[in-house]
Design an enzyme around this catalytic site. Structure first.
Site, PDB file in Angstrom:
ATOM      1  N   GLU A 196      34.309  35.773  41.178  1.00 21.73           N
ATOM      2  CA  GLU A 196      34.088  34.520  41.726  1.00 21.73           C
ATOM      3  C   GLU A 196      33.746  34.865  43.095  1.00 21.73           C
ATOM      4  OE1 GLU A 196      36.723  31.126  40.736  1.00 21.73           O
ATOM      5  OE2 GLU A 196      36.878  31.917  38.568  1.00 21.73           O
ATOM      6  N   GLY A 197      32.850  35.649  43.403  1.00 17.17           N
ATOM      7  CA  GLY A 197      32.419  35.976  44.612  1.00 17.17           C
ATOM      8  C   GLY A 197      33.143  37.258  45.319  1.00 17.17           C
ATOM      9  N   ARG A 213      37.621  29.726  44.291  1.00 15.69           N
ATOM     10  CA  ARG A 213      38.093  30.664  44.977  1.00 15.69           C
ATOM     11  C   ARG A 213      39.494  30.702  45.509  1.00 15.69           C
ATOM     12  NH1 ARG A 213      32.301  31.328  47.791  1.00 15.69           N
ATOM     13  NH2 ARG A 213      31.317  32.599  46.046  1.00 15.69           N
ATOM     14  N   GLN A 240      63.859  54.200  56.304  1.00 15.82           N
ATOM     15  CA  GLN A 240      62.595  53.435  57.120  1.00 15.82           C
ATOM     16  C   GLN A 240      61.377  53.368  56.558  1.00 15.82           C
ATOM     17  OE1 GLN A 240      61.129  54.518  61.302  1.00 15.82           O
ATOM     18  NE2 GLN A 240      62.817  53.222  61.959  1.00 15.82           N
ATOM     19  N   ARG A 252      67.462  52.048  43.474  1.00 13.62           N
ATOM     20  CA  ARG A 252      67.162  53.463  43.104  1.00 13.62           C
ATOM     21  C   ARG A 252      67.734  54.230  44.438  1.00 13.62           C
ATOM     22  NH1 ARG A 252      65.435  58.056  40.388  1.00 13.62           N
ATOM     23  NH2 ARG A 252      64.277  59.260  41.490  1.00 13.62           N
ATOM     24  N   GLY A 311      24.561  38.953  39.796  1.00 17.01           N
ATOM     25  CA  GLY A 311      26.082  38.900  40.039  1.00 17.01           C
ATOM     26  C   GLY A 311      26.000  38.106  41.491  1.00 17.01           C
TER      27      GLY A 311
END
Length: 380
Positions: free
Chosen positions: A363-364, A243, A279, A268, A131
């Site tokens: 991909e890394g 990447r 806040q 909401r 991998g």
């Protein structure tokens, strides 16, 4: 230094946004739930030019720059990361790798179909024991004179069953270690090529992820990309560009989650006012906005480096490392802002949270990006 998008970039952004809203959003929850590959949507992406964005028009591509690609990836990933990863692999890994390093015959044979979306491709590097350590390839490609005999297994292959063209990394000269690896173009119809069961994944569930098995597959010598032993370098160069695509996907997931959270916070009410006025929520939104903007600039810088033919190994790694963390953090906070509704599929943010995690892995991994970055920093 100009931070404005060109008129062409703005048109691409709008086209990608319209496509995502009109074509990807309907049915995205069902595709995720039932692991349905977005066949029709991918076909339409091809028709719009999104499957071969950086491919030269002489091979049927759109001939656009990497910045255009980042812009389109972000918009599509806001809505459906399963669709955007198909686009990313096809553009960054398969089309770019073939156009940059393939022979003229290989380009003429494969790029028109890939760029149009008529067919799409897969990039086959990962294995059960390879991998992050991509040098430890157990898949072998034995030189038989006019062809290679390929045996082995590849894991976690995006577009594993739906692809038609597969770029397979395999070891030909074990004694040379990574310098003995080759990159071969394979097709599913080659005898001995088998596709394993579909992976049951946490996220990007509409994406088609499989293991591939090769048993004495004969691959003609003309299907090798580059010189003998070029395969590992090919994989690393191609992944560096990939990447940028995954960083853009992460950026899109983050900005999609943020937009949903911002909208919800204005609708909401709690304690007599919209929750965005509290806040605790307002500061979450501020942090999300700052991090997303920073991630966007890193993605654009990496794309600019690529367009300017500069080395983008480090800028791409930085973009992916940061944007993937922002995708994870932002999507988690978006669920939090939605409260109990964030845990419910119809509000979309729980899916984006699940999709975000893979951007820190494929991909890394983030750890691999830190190795790339730290080596560059130490070397000066």
């Amino acid at each position: 230094m100009d931070f404005n998008l060109t008129e062409e970039h703005l048109m691409i952004q709008q086209a990608a946004r319209d496509f995502a809203q009109n074509e990807l959003l309907p049915g995205v929850i069902e595709r995720d739930e039932k692991q349905i590959f977005p066949t029709e949507q991918v076909k339409k992406m091809g028709e719009l030019g999104f499957m071969g964005m950086m491919v030269d028009p002489k091979y049927g591509g759109s001939g656009l720059d990497a910045i255009s690609y980042v812009i389109a990836m972000e918009e599509i990933s806001k809505i459906d990361a399963s669709a955007s990863v198909v686009m990313s692999v096809n553009n960054s890994l398969v089309c770019w790798g073939l156009q940059e390093y393939g022979t003229e015959e290989q380009k003429q044979k494969y790029l028109p179909g890939l760029a149009s979306g008529e067919i799409h491709g897969a990039f086959c590097l990962s294995e059960p024991e390879a991998g992050s350590d991509a040098t430890s390839q157990k898949t072998t490609a034995v030189d038989m004179g006019d062809h290679y005999l390929v045996n082995g297994t590849k894991n976690w292959i995006t577009n594993g069953n739906t692809a038609s063209v597969y770029l397979v990394i395999a070891q030909t000269h074990p004694e040379l270690k990574h310098k003995g690896i080759n990159a071969l173009i394979m097709t599913k119809d080659m005898p001995g090529f088998a596709v394993g069961p579909k992976e049951q994944k946490m996220g990007i569930r509409g994406s088609d992820t499989h293991s591939l098995m090769f048993t004495d597959v004969k691959v003609p010598k003309e299907n090798r990309i580059g010189e003998d032993g070029f395969g590992f370098k090919f994989a690393m160069k191609t992944l560096a560009g990939g990447r940028i695509g995954i960083a853009s996907q992460a950026l899109g997931i983050a900005s999609g989650a943020y937009e949903l959270a911002l909208k919800y916070s204005k609708e909401r009410k709690a304690f007599g006012t919209e929750i965005c006025n509290h806040q605790a929520i307002a500061f979450k939104l501020a942090d999300m906005a700052v991090n997303i903007e920073a991630a966007r600039h890193l993605c654009m810088k990496a794309a600019w480096d690529k367009d300017q033919h500069k080395n983008y190994d480090v800028s791409g790694a930085m973009a992916k490392l940061f944007a993937s963390q922002v995708a994870m953090d932002t999507s988690v906070e978006a669920v939090q802002i939605h409260g109990g509704n964030g845990y419910v599929k119809e509000y979309h943010v729980e899916r984006l949270m699940r999709d975000a995690k893979i951007t820190q892995i494929y991909e890394g991994t983030s750890e691999i990006q830190k190795i790339v970055i730290s080596r560059a920093v130490i070397a000066g």
